[in-house]
Design a protein around this motif. Sequence first.
Motif, mmCIF file in Angstrom:
data_model
loop_
_atom_site.group_PDB
_atom_site.id
_atom_site.type_symbol
_atom_site.label_atom_id
_atom_site.label_comp_id
_atom_site.label_asym_id
_atom_site.label_seq_id
_atom_site.Cartn_x
_atom_site.Cartn_y
_atom_site.Cartn_z
ATOM 1 N N THR A 70 0.816 -1.224 0.000
ATOM 2 C CA THR A 70 0.000 0.000 0.000
ATOM 3 C C THR A 70 0.843 1.266 0.000
ATOM 4 O OG1 THR A 70 -0.195 0.197 2.416
ATOM 5 C CG2 THR A 70 -1.806 -1.225 1.268
ATOM 6 N N LEU A 73 0.346 3.455 -2.957
ATOM 7 C CA LEU A 73 -0.864 4.268 -3.022
ATOM 8 C C LEU A 73 -0.568 5.722 -2.668
ATOM 9 C CD1 LEU A 73 -3.429 1.865 -1.283
ATOM 10 C CD2 LEU A 73 -2.809 2.004 -3.707
ATOM 11 N N TYR A 170 -6.905 -2.833 7.124
ATOM 12 C CA TYR A 170 -6.054 -3.601 6.204
ATOM 13 C C TYR A 170 -6.262 -5.090 6.418
ATOM 14 C CZ TYR A 170 -1.703 -4.779 3.697
ATOM 15 O OH TYR A 170 -0.767 -5.267 2.812
ATOM 16 N N CYS A 182 -1.240 -0.557 8.153
ATOM 17 C CA CYS A 182 -0.531 -0.586 6.880
ATOM 18 C C CYS A 182 -0.013 0.815 6.540
ATOM 19 C CB CYS A 182 -1.444 -1.124 5.783
ATOM 20 S SG CYS A 182 -2.665 0.041 5.181
ATOM 21 N N PHE A 207 -7.187 4.257 -0.743
ATOM 22 C CA PHE A 207 -6.877 3.022 -0.035
ATOM 23 C C PHE A 207 -8.127 2.150 0.111
ATOM 24 C CE2 PHE A 207 -7.123 1.035 4.234
ATOM 25 C CZ PHE A 207 -6.300 -0.060 3.989
ATOM 26 N N ARG A 211 -8.429 -1.535 -1.425
ATOM 27 C CA ARG A 211 -8.685 -2.705 -0.577
ATOM 28 C C ARG A 211 -9.901 -3.481 -1.071
ATOM 29 N NH1 ARG A 211 -10.519 -0.503 4.411
ATOM 30 N NH2 ARG A 211 -12.554 -0.693 3.426
#
Length: 233
Positions: A70, A73, A170, A182, A207, A211
Amino acid sequence: MTDNAVLRLRNERLARATRPFLARGNRIRRCQRCLLPLKQCLCATLQPHPARSRFCLMMYDTEPMKPSNTGRLIADVLPDTLAFRWSRTVPPDELLTLLARGDYQPLVVFPASYTAEERKVVSAPETDGKPPLFIMLDGTWTEARKMFRKSPWLDSLPVISVNLAHLSDYRLRAAQASDWYCTAEVASALLALAGDNIAAQALHAHFTLFRERYLAGKPHHRGNITTAETKSI
């Protein structure tokens, strides 16, 4: 937006590879930019946002290759994010030059419980001085602890420790403790602490979408279970 520091780091890692990197789910056909399954690709949703804060990702060797990562991101939302492959003995020249210029307030992001007593630890950046440069150690928790312990060139910098009030969203890798989060979650919280609220909201939304689409693309995700399999649950 087709380029950022994490993508460049991934391409460099691919160029150095002597054999294919096989992450979990390697048989799935993936977008080579966002690393999600092609039908879950989120590249069309990417929207960069300005922020006063800046991030630097120190990434463990294979981290840029992992679809579950992540940290990348952050670079999707904040294109001026820096990313380097971590080395115990060879710090990145570009980062050292940036630190020497003194334009930023450098802060190593790590839990206070792992920090030596003599090291300065803060819970928020100064909002009336230089913009913060958040240095994040991006890897598994075992790798992140190793990077924190064995990066002497970061030892003189203060640590910022973030205490998130909610449990982590997460679910892409197994966390070893309920208070570990995360990289993107922590980055979003840091942006909010620094007053970059619009960027913080944008990163959190990015995020959340990542996810959802990552989990939807997993073969055994509930949304992908056949009718026959559902009856046996």
